[in-house]
Design a protein around this motif. Structure first.
Motif, mmCIF file in Angstrom:
data_model
loop_
_atom_site.group_PDB
_atom_site.id
_atom_site.type_symbol
_atom_site.label_atom_id
_atom_site.label_comp_id
_atom_site.label_asym_id
_atom_site.label_seq_id
_atom_site.Cartn_x
_atom_site.Cartn_y
_atom_site.Cartn_z
ATOM 1 N N GLN A 77 -8.682 -1.635 2.848
ATOM 2 C CA GLN A 77 -8.179 -0.270 3.034
ATOM 3 C C GLN A 77 -9.305 0.701 3.364
ATOM 4 O OE1 GLN A 77 -5.483 1.249 0.072
ATOM 5 N NE2 GLN A 77 -4.552 -0.755 -0.275
ATOM 6 N N GLU A 100 -1.029 0.449 2.431
ATOM 7 C CA GLU A 100 -0.982 0.414 0.964
ATOM 8 C C GLU A 100 -0.893 -1.011 0.418
ATOM 9 O OE1 GLU A 100 1.011 2.160 2.886
ATOM 10 O OE2 GLU A 100 0.241 4.204 2.587
ATOM 11 N N ASN A 101 -0.403 -1.956 1.228
ATOM 12 C CA ASN A 101 -0.275 -3.346 0.777
ATOM 13 C C ASN A 101 -1.513 -4.181 1.069
ATOM 14 O OD1 ASN A 101 2.292 -2.619 0.049
ATOM 15 N ND2 ASN A 101 3.317 -3.716 1.710
ATOM 16 N N PRO A 105 1.855 -2.306 6.162
ATOM 17 C CA PRO A 105 1.510 -1.042 5.480
ATOM 18 C C PRO A 105 0.103 -1.099 4.901
ATOM 19 C CG PRO A 105 3.689 -1.824 4.806
ATOM 20 C CD PRO A 105 3.055 -2.931 5.598
ATOM 21 N N SER A 142 -7.846 -3.608 -1.442
ATOM 22 C CA SER A 142 -8.591 -2.344 -1.510
ATOM 23 C C SER A 142 -9.821 -2.318 -0.614
ATOM 24 C CB SER A 142 -9.003 -2.072 -2.959
ATOM 25 O OG SER A 142 -7.852 -1.879 -3.753
#
Length: 197
Positions: free
Chosen positions: A142, A135-136, A133, A139
């Motif tokens: 991402q 989200e995991n 995922p 940052s």
């Protein structure tokens, strides 16, 4: 299987189009026919269209075949609109074909083009949300996923397959795919023009 099979559909399309397109122009250079293509009255954009349209047709046929395989062999439900899914695939192909053409213009041999293609495939796969995922992820990582067209196409294909959601909800992903596709494909075309000059 309902979660992973639609993702495999998207990954297979990306893999095939990247590999085929990255070989498209470099094959002409190695066989010595690029000079003949350069002196024809075709404009560079027309030549690139001629090189990419067959792969678009192949990718859409593969999309139909693998989607049917997912539905009838793995019993993955198709709750959404198939035309919406194929429209998203066209936008996704803009990015993958553009990256493949860019690789083809910067490579000297077919082996180099293939290795460069696999250099792109692994980060696309890892940063798409296919396995892990987003989200995991840390940052900073991402932020890199926003440059990955596979990320947006996975959201679309899973949303259409499993949730039956439509364009009013998926339009941000469509917009991102269109922006990335136009940027990458336009960059590949401009790079090819420089090689023709």
């Amino acid at each position: 299987q309902n979660f992973y099979v639609p993702g495999i559909v998207a990954f297979l399309i990306m893999l095939i189009t990247l590999l085929f397109t990255s070989m498209a122009i470099i094959r002409e250079k190695e066989t010595g026919t690029m000079e003949q293509l350069i002196v024809t009255p075709m404009r560079p954009f027309e030549l690139i269209l001629g090189k990419t349209i067959p792969y678009i047709i192949i990718a859409q046929a593969q999309m139909a075949m693998v989607t049917a395989f997912a539905m009838f062999w793995f019993d993955v439900p198709m709750k959404g609109s198939a035309p919406l899914l194929f429209g998203a695939a066209c936008l996704f192909l803009l990015s993958t074909l553009g990256i493949g053409l860019f690789i083809s213009t910067i490579s000297a041999t077919q082996q180099q083009a293939m290795m460069t293609t696999f250099f792109f495939i692994l980060p696309f796969f890892m940063l798409s949300g296919f396995v892990f995922p987003i989200e995991n992820m840390p940052s900073p990582v991402q932020w890199f996923t926003y440059l990955n067209p596979l990320r947006y196409f996975l959201v679309i294909i899973r949303g259409v397959f499993l949730k039956g959601i439509g364009f009013p909800i998926l339009w941000p992903q469509f917009a991102a795919l269109a922006a990335l596709g136009l940027l990458v494909f336009g960059g590949a075309v401009s790079r090819f023009k420089k090689r023709l000059d």
